[in-house]
Design an enzyme around this catalytic site. Structure first.
Site, PDB file in Angstrom:
ATOM      1  N   CYS A   1       0.830  -1.211   0.000  1.00  0.00           N
ATOM      2  CA  CYS A   1       0.000   0.000   0.000  1.00  0.00           C
ATOM      3  C   CYS A   1       0.867   1.266   0.000  1.00  0.00           C
ATOM      4  CB  CYS A   1      -1.002  -0.036   1.158  1.00  0.00           C
ATOM      5  SG  CYS A   1      -2.317   1.195   0.967  1.00  0.00           S
TER       6      CYS A   1
ATOM      7  N   HIS B   1      -3.873  -4.992  -0.025  1.00  0.00           N
ATOM      8  CA  HIS B   1      -3.460  -5.474   1.295  1.00  0.00           C
ATOM      9  C   HIS B   1      -3.525  -6.999   1.318  1.00  0.00           C
ATOM     10  CE1 HIS B   1      -3.209  -1.665   3.487  1.00  0.00           C
ATOM     11  NE2 HIS B   1      -4.122  -1.265   2.638  1.00  0.00           N
TER      12      HIS B   1
ATOM     13  N   GLU C   1      -2.541  -8.951   3.541  1.00  0.00           N
ATOM     14  CA  GLU C   1      -2.874  -9.407   4.898  1.00  0.00           C
ATOM     15  C   GLU C   1      -4.382  -9.351   5.169  1.00  0.00           C
ATOM     16  OE1 GLU C   1      -2.566  -4.942   5.399  1.00  0.00           O
ATOM     17  OE2 GLU C   1      -1.657  -6.475   4.114  1.00  0.00           O
TER      18      GLU C   1
END
Length: 196
Positions: free
Chosen positions: A77, A178, A180
């Protein structure tokens, strides 16, 4: 494996360390150059504002450290955007690892909200970061600025216009989404990075 997450007062560090824990990997969060330099893998995440983040990196001399790292580095990001040459956010000179610019999304219609928030697909996938990840897989995005397409693009996404959703140059990898927060496909990408 010694994985270090770079700390530079830009959020989402905890969600990255939790994603690593789910894969059975412990990580260290640090802004100490000596600790980062000794890592097997370095993750450079971030949510925040480009000029403030660059100022912190310079104060800690992390700007010089990051560009000289030889181990695999993954920007996420804001981390990806800071690895580029220049960001329109705060008219910021960045790390210049990738010679692409970071530009503000401009939407003439109400059809597209800025920032882009939510799931979107990635395509034109190239390289080992995407092993086992299918073309047009969905990933989770939150961003108001985008990286233009260029020679280092290894994935693209379409939102208002086509842009780079992943970059690679030598040992430097970066993703706009993202991983994650991107369910199984995101976990797979993090695993691929750890296996580089």
């Amino acid at each position: 494996m010694n994985v270090v997450i770079i700390k530079y007062n830009a959020g989402n560090v905890r969600s990255v360390s939790f994603a690593l824990e789910r894969l059975g990997v412990q990580s260290v969060v640090s802004d100490i150059p000596e600790i980062i330099a000794k890592a097997d893998k370095v993750i450079f995440p971030g949510v925040g504002e480009a000029s403030t983040a660059m100022r912190y990196l310079k104060e800690k001399k992390l700007d010089q450290l990051i560009v000289n790292l030889k181990q695999p580095v993954l920007g996420i990001c804001l981390g990806m955007q800071l690895m580029c040459a220049f960001s329109e956010e705060g008219n910021t000179d960045c790390l210049k690892i990738f010679d692409q610019k970071v530009l503000l999304f401009k939407s003439d219609t109400n059809a597209f909200k800025v920032p882009q928030m939510g799931w979107n697909n990635i395509e034109n996938l190239k390289g080992p970061l995407f092993n086992g990840i299918k073309e047009k897989e969905y990933m989770y995005f939150v961003h108001g600025f985008y990286v233009e397409k260029g020679v280092h693009s290894i994935a693209t996404t379409d939102y208002i216009l086509p842009y780079s959703s992943a970059l690679q140059k030598n040992n430097f990898y970066a993703v706009q989404f993202h991983p994650e927060k991107s369910a199984e496909a995101g976990q797979k990408l993090i695993t691929n990075f750890l296996n580089l």
